[in-house]
Design a protein around this motif. Structure first.
Motif, PDB file in Angstrom:
ATOM      1  N   PRO A  95       0.821  -1.223   0.000  1.00 38.83           N
ATOM      2  CA  PRO A  95       0.000   0.000   0.000  1.00 38.83           C
ATOM      3  C   PRO A  95       0.851   1.268   0.000  1.00 38.83           C
ATOM      4  O   PRO A  95       0.497   2.260  -0.629  1.00 38.83           O
ATOM      5  CB  PRO A  95      -0.825  -0.124   1.285  1.00 38.83           C
ATOM      6  N   ALA A  96       1.994   1.219   0.675  1.00 32.08           N
ATOM      7  CA  ALA A  96       2.897   2.374   0.671  1.00 32.08           C
ATOM      8  C   ALA A  96       3.458   2.615  -0.717  1.00 32.08           C
ATOM      9  O   ALA A  96       3.632   3.763  -1.134  1.00 32.08           O
ATOM     10  CB  ALA A  96       4.030   2.155   1.669  1.00 32.08           C
ATOM     11  N   ARG A  97       3.737   1.546  -1.430  1.00 29.49           N
ATOM     12  CA  ARG A  97       4.259   1.711  -2.791  1.00 29.49           C
ATOM     13  C   ARG A  97       3.208   2.308  -3.719  1.00 29.49           C
ATOM     14  O   ARG A  97       3.521   3.105  -4.598  1.00 29.49           O
ATOM     15  CB  ARG A  97       4.769   0.381  -3.320  1.00 29.49           C
ATOM     16  N   ILE A  98       1.950   1.954  -3.526  1.00 28.75           N
ATOM     17  CA  ILE A  98       0.880   2.538  -4.339  1.00 28.75           C
ATOM     18  C   ILE A  98       0.762   4.034  -4.045  1.00 28.75           C
ATOM     19  O   ILE A  98       0.658   4.851  -4.957  1.00 28.75           O
ATOM     20  CB  ILE A  98      -0.450   1.796  -4.083  1.00 28.75           C
ATOM     21  N   VAL A  99       0.803   4.396  -2.777  1.00 31.54           N
ATOM     22  CA  VAL A  99       0.755   5.812  -2.395  1.00 31.54           C
ATOM     23  C   VAL A  99       1.973   6.542  -2.955  1.00 31.54           C
ATOM     24  O   VAL A  99       1.869   7.680  -3.428  1.00 31.54           O
ATOM     25  CB  VAL A  99       0.657   5.956  -0.862  1.00 31.54           C
ATOM     26  N   ALA A 100       3.153   5.892  -2.922  1.00 34.26           N
ATOM     27  CA  ALA A 100       4.370   6.512  -3.450  1.00 34.26           C
ATOM     28  C   ALA A 100       4.247   6.783  -4.946  1.00 34.26           C
ATOM     29  O   ALA A 100       4.691   7.837  -5.433  1.00 34.26           O
ATOM     30  CB  ALA A 100       5.579   5.619  -3.174  1.00 34.26           C
ATOM     31  N   VAL A 101       3.633   5.877  -5.688  1.00 31.95           N
ATOM     32  CA  VAL A 101       3.432   6.100  -7.125  1.00 31.95           C
ATOM     33  C   VAL A 101       2.503   7.285  -7.359  1.00 31.95           C
ATOM     34  O   VAL A 101       2.750   8.125  -8.236  1.00 31.95           O
ATOM     35  CB  VAL A 101       2.886   4.822  -7.806  1.00 31.95           C
ATOM     36  N   VAL A 102       1.448   7.396  -6.568  1.00 27.52           N
ATOM     37  CA  VAL A 102       0.532   8.535  -6.704  1.00 27.52           C
ATOM     38  C   VAL A 102       1.267   9.837  -6.403  1.00 27.52           C
ATOM     39  O   VAL A 102       1.106  10.839  -7.113  1.00 27.52           O
ATOM     40  CB  VAL A 102      -0.698   8.355  -5.785  1.00 27.52           C
TER      41      VAL A 102
END
Length: 123
Positions: A95-102
């Motif tokens: 989930p942190a990686r998804i937020v980082a991409v955003v």
């Protein structure tokens, strides 16, 4: 045989999900140094008051956007995103990686706007 407490299981899972290789750790620390430089370079906006046009404002905008992009990139590498390093709001793992991409996509849009603004001021 003993069943670990929920806190111990959570801590073990958290440690496993955010484990970094030495190469990733070096890369993240180097990016954090660049991030500090980009944060300080936002101060070039002061030069805008002594010159004609908004070139230095766009330059500061781009530097701030670069800081924001690097925040996402470091979050991607560390698999941890937090709200300005506050301990209460932290996201780990995928989930942190998804937020980082955003974060990185948003920052890339801001960087493009800053660069286009600088180009329009030059030309």
């Amino acid at each position: 045989f003993a069943i670990p407490a929920p806190e111990a299981r959570h801590a073990a899972k958290l440690k496993a999900s955010t484990r970094l290789t030495p190469r990733q750790e070096r890369l993240a620390s180097a990016l954090e140094r660049v991030q500090r430089w980009s944060a300080w370079s936002v101060l070039v906006v002061v030069l805008m008051f002594f010159t004609e046009g908004y070139f230095f404002a766009y330059l500061a905008w781009t530097a701030g956007s670069l800081w924001f992009f690097l925040e996402g990139l470091v979050g991607w590498i560390r698999k941890k995103v937090s709200a300005f390093d506050v301990e209460t709001v932290e996201i780990y793992g995928w989930p942190a990686r998804i937020v980082a991409v955003v974060i990185m996509l948003t920052a890339a849009t801001f960087i493009a706007g800053g660069v286009l603004g600088m180009v329009s001021e030059i030309g």
